[in-house]
Design a protein around this motif. Structure first.
Motif, PDB file in Angstrom:
ATOM      1  N   ALA A 179      12.819  62.683   4.372  1.00 20.88           N
ATOM      2  CA  ALA A 179      12.928  64.048   4.883  1.00 20.88           C
ATOM      3  C   ALA A 179      13.289  64.050   6.364  1.00 20.88           C
ATOM      4  O   ALA A 179      14.072  64.900   6.817  1.00 20.88           O
ATOM      5  N   ALA A 180      12.740  63.110   7.130  1.00 18.79           N
ATOM      6  CA  ALA A 180      13.070  63.023   8.554  1.00 18.79           C
ATOM      7  C   ALA A 180      14.552  62.709   8.750  1.00 18.79           C
ATOM      8  O   ALA A 180      15.227  63.294   9.614  1.00 18.79           O
ATOM      9  N   VAL A 181      15.086  61.787   7.940  1.00 18.20           N
ATOM     10  CA  VAL A 181      16.504  61.438   8.036  1.00 18.20           C
ATOM     11  C   VAL A 181      17.375  62.630   7.659  1.00 18.20           C
ATOM     12  O   VAL A 181      18.350  62.962   8.355  1.00 18.20           O
ATOM     13  N   LEU A 182      17.029  63.294   6.554  1.00 21.10           N
ATOM     14  CA  LEU A 182      17.845  64.420   6.096  1.00 21.10           C
ATOM     15  C   LEU A 182      17.798  65.582   7.074  1.00 21.10           C
ATOM     16  O   LEU A 182      18.832  66.199   7.373  1.00 21.10           O
ATOM     17  N   ALA A 183      16.619  65.904   7.593  1.00 23.91           N
ATOM     18  CA  ALA A 183      16.503  67.001   8.554  1.00 23.91           C
ATOM     19  C   ALA A 183      17.313  66.709   9.815  1.00 23.91           C
ATOM     20  O   ALA A 183      17.995  67.601  10.350  1.00 23.91           O
ATOM     21  N   SER A 184      17.253  65.474  10.296  1.00 25.26           N
ATOM     22  CA  SER A 184      18.030  65.108  11.484  1.00 25.26           C
ATOM     23  C   SER A 184      19.521  65.234  11.219  1.00 25.26           C
ATOM     24  O   SER A 184      20.285  65.707  12.082  1.00 25.26           O
ATOM     25  N   SER A 185      19.955  64.827  10.037  1.00 25.01           N
ATOM     26  CA  SER A 185      21.376  64.925   9.703  1.00 25.01           C
ATOM     27  C   SER A 185      21.838  66.372   9.639  1.00 25.01           C
ATOM     28  O   SER A 185      22.941  66.701  10.089  1.00 25.01           O
ATOM     29  N   VAL A 186      21.001  67.255   9.091  1.00 19.38           N
ATOM     30  CA  VAL A 186      21.358  68.670   9.025  1.00 19.38           C
ATOM     31  C   VAL A 186      21.467  69.262  10.426  1.00 19.38           C
ATOM     32  O   VAL A 186      22.446  69.952  10.750  1.00 19.38           O
ATOM     33  N   VAL A 187      20.482  68.977  11.276  1.00 20.34           N
ATOM     34  CA  VAL A 187      20.482  69.553  12.620  1.00 20.34           C
ATOM     35  C   VAL A 187      21.665  69.037  13.434  1.00 20.34           C
ATOM     36  O   VAL A 187      22.378  69.814  14.087  1.00 20.34           O
ATOM     37  N   VAL A 188      21.893  67.729  13.393  1.00 23.25           N
ATOM     38  CA  VAL A 188      22.997  67.160  14.179  1.00 23.25           C
ATOM     39  C   VAL A 188      24.342  67.551  13.575  1.00 23.25           C
ATOM     40  O   VAL A 188      25.280  67.934  14.289  1.00 23.25           O
ATOM     41  N   GLY A 189      24.440  67.453  12.241  1.00 26.55           N
ATOM     42  CA  GLY A 189      25.716  67.746  11.594  1.00 26.55           C
ATOM     43  C   GLY A 189      26.184  69.169  11.821  1.00 26.55           C
ATOM     44  O   GLY A 189      27.342  69.413  12.180  1.00 26.55           O
ATOM     45  N   PHE A 190      25.287  70.140  11.611  1.00 26.58           N
ATOM     46  CA  PHE A 190      25.671  71.531  11.835  1.00 26.58           C
ATOM     47  C   PHE A 190      25.510  71.928  13.300  1.00 26.58           C
ATOM     48  O   PHE A 190      26.069  72.943  13.720  1.00 26.58           O
ATOM     49  N   GLY A 191      24.754  71.156  14.071  1.00 26.81           N
ATOM     50  CA  GLY A 191      24.584  71.470  15.486  1.00 26.81           C
ATOM     51  C   GLY A 191      25.834  71.218  16.304  1.00 26.81           C
ATOM     52  O   GLY A 191      26.089  71.916  17.303  1.00 26.81           O
ATOM     53  N   VAL A 192      26.645  70.236  15.904  1.00 30.14           N
ATOM     54  CA  VAL A 192      27.889  69.941  16.640  1.00 30.14           C
ATOM     55  C   VAL A 192      28.837  71.141  16.613  1.00 30.14           C
ATOM     56  O   VAL A 192      29.300  71.603  17.666  1.00 30.14           O
ATOM     57  N   PRO A 193      29.164  71.688  15.438  1.00 30.02           N
ATOM     58  CA  PRO A 193      29.978  72.916  15.461  1.00 30.02           C
ATOM     59  C   PRO A 193      29.235  74.094  16.083  1.00 30.02           C
ATOM     60  O   PRO A 193      29.865  75.023  16.600  1.00 30.02           O
ATOM     61  N   GLY A 194      27.903  74.061  16.042  1.00 28.17           N
ATOM     62  CA  GLY A 194      27.146  75.118  16.688  1.00 28.17           C
ATOM     63  C   GLY A 194      27.396  75.164  18.185  1.00 28.17           C
ATOM     64  O   GLY A 194      27.407  76.245  18.795  1.00 28.17           O
ATOM     65  N   LEU A 195      27.610  73.987  18.791  1.00 27.61           N
ATOM     66  CA  LEU A 195      27.942  73.958  20.216  1.00 27.61           C
ATOM     67  C   LEU A 195      29.300  74.610  20.484  1.00 27.61           C
ATOM     68  O   LEU A 195      29.492  75.260  21.516  1.00 27.61           O
ATOM     69  N   LEU A 196      30.233  74.444  19.553  1.00 27.75           N
ATOM     70  CA  LEU A 196      31.529  75.109  19.708  1.00 27.75           C
ATOM     71  C   LEU A 196      31.368  76.626  19.608  1.00 27.75           C
ATOM     72  O   LEU A 196      32.015  77.375  20.355  1.00 27.75           O
ATOM     73  N   LEU A 197      30.507  77.065  18.703  1.00 21.82           N
ATOM     74  CA  LEU A 197      30.253  78.499  18.604  1.00 21.82           C
ATOM     75  C   LEU A 197      29.585  79.029  19.866  1.00 21.82           C
ATOM     76  O   LEU A 197      29.880  80.148  20.312  1.00 21.82           O
ATOM     77  N   LEU A 198      28.695  78.221  20.424  1.00 18.74           N
ATOM     78  CA  LEU A 198      28.037  78.628  21.668  1.00 18.74           C
ATOM     79  C   LEU A 198      29.055  78.795  22.787  1.00 18.74           C
ATOM     80  O   LEU A 198      28.990  79.743  23.579  1.00 18.74           O
ATOM     81  N   ARG A 199      30.007  77.879  22.847  1.00 17.52           N
ATOM     82  CA  ARG A 199      31.046  77.967  23.875  1.00 17.52           C
ATOM     83  C   ARG A 199      31.968  79.167  23.632  1.00 17.52           C
ATOM     84  O   ARG A 199      32.410  79.817  24.585  1.00 17.52           O
ATOM     85  N   GLU A 200      32.214  79.460  22.365  1.00 16.48           N
ATOM     86  CA  GLU A 200      33.162  80.518  22.031  1.00 16.48           C
ATOM     87  C   GLU A 200      32.552  81.911  22.162  1.00 16.48           C
ATOM     88  O   GLU A 200      33.179  82.835  22.677  1.00 16.48           O
ATOM     89  N   PHE A 201      31.305  82.075  21.676  1.00 16.48           N
ATOM     90  CA  PHE A 201      30.711  83.408  21.574  1.00 16.48           C
ATOM     91  C   PHE A 201      29.533  83.625  22.504  1.00 16.48           C
ATOM     92  O   PHE A 201      28.983  84.729  22.540  1.00 16.48           O
TER      93      PHE A 201
END
Length: 338
Positions: A179-201
């Motif tokens: 669960a720790a591995v999967l949760a980290s992958s979800v946060v990092v995986g979707f967090g990278v495009p989230g940074l682009l959204l933060l920059r855009e919006f």
């Protein structure tokens, strides 16, 4: 070391000691090392568990009739979880899951800047939720389906169970590590495009995206628990994989269609909708992730008025799925022959 007549087998390569056999509470002879920690050896209180390697005197409470109750030890569970995290990360699961989530997330974030794609946090989050509804449960079930049966087939589970570690502790530790591995992958995986959204919006809609990450982690660990439970029940990895795919198809594709058909036949029933949503963690996730947006009014969500389901209730439903799946995995592992 106790004699065989008293229910305990001597360790390989070690002769029984008459003095130890007469002592009901023998002194530690060095114990067994579990990830750098020394655990106490077995005693007569766990003579039966000595043969299966599942329980020790430190983790069982025995009443006057000899019924033992397993008591999972947090320290042992944490050590097993750390070990499972290292093993899965070493085998490339963490990188693979992160790359998959990031790749799909970046594609949606990139296309969101075009003239034909959604703009702003809420439309992009709605697109992410539709993607995660199918992708995240599939990844979680695939990640969990070999956790127990795969280790048993490779002989690694049998080695772990020869240590003074109960099967309940093993199941919980394996699940927690993955669960720790999967949760980290979800946060990092979707967090990278989230940074682009933060920059855009900007920061205005960032809480909506953060809520999406929280809900996605919650459904990921819930479905992972189901995958680990399937792995503990299945006799082979092939059967476990088939079971995981069937569970994914039911939750992601079939359940809501049947629920909507029954709902139409009943001409609307708020309580039935609540039960239908709670019976499917994917439906629960969709409603939970879209709660801060205006995009959650389709399908079962349109009939939720008066059903009594709130955001807190949806979170509790996902936590309940985690608890049930972990309990099933622990119970199945206790009865599993390795």
């Amino acid at each position: 070391m106790p004699e065989r007549g008293r229910g305990a087998a001597p360790e390989d390569g070690e002769a029984p000691d008459a003095e130890t056999a007469s002592d009901p509470d023998p002194a530690p002879d060095g114990g067994v090392v579990v990830d750098g920690a020394t655990a106490a050896p077995r005693t007569d209180a766990t003579a039966e568990a000595t043969e299966t390697g599942t329980e020790t005197a430190d983790e069982t409470a025995t009443d006057a009739e000899g019924i033992s109750v397993p008591l999972p030890r947090p320290g042992i569970v944490l050590r097993i979880a750390r070990r499972e995290t290292r093993l899965t990360a070493r085998r490339g699961w963490a990188v693979a899951l992160t790359v998959v989530f990031a790749a799909f997330g970046l594609l949606l974030a990139t296309f969101s800047g075009s003239s034909v794609a959604p703009t702003g946090y809420e439309p992009v989050v709605a697109s992410y939720v539709e993607l995660a509804t199918y992708l995240v449960p599939l990844a979680a079930l695939a990640f969990g389906h070999g956790a127990i049966v795969g280790a048993a087939e490779r002989g690694r589970l049998g080695v772990v169970l020869t240590l003074p570690v109960s099967r309940v502790e093993t199941a919980i530790g394996v699940y927690a590590g993955r669960a720790a591995v999967l949760a980290s992958s979800v946060v990092v995986g979707f967090g990278v495009p989230g940074l682009l959204l933060l920059r855009e919006f900007g920061l205005a809609g960032w809480p909506t995206f953060a809520w999406f990450l929280f809900a996605t982690v919650a459904v990921a660990v819930a479905l992972l628990g189901l995958g680990v439970a399937i792995s503990a029940v299945a006799p082979t990895s092939t059967v476990a994989l088939a079971g995981a795919l069937l569970v994914w198809a039911w939750f992601a594709l079939v359940h809501d269609l049947l629920a909507l058909g029954v709902l139409a036949a009943l001409d609307g029933a708020g309580r039935f909708v609540a039960v239908a949503v709670a019976a499917n963690p994917v439906s629960t996730y969709r409603l939970l992730a879209l709660a801060p947006t205006d995009a959650g009014g389709a399908g079962l969500a349109a009939a939720l008025d008066g059903s009594g389901l709130s955001v807190g209730a949806l979170v509790a439903v996902l936590l309940g799925w985690v608890a049930v799946a972990t309990g099933v995995a622990a119970a199945a592992l206790r009865s599993k022959r390795t």
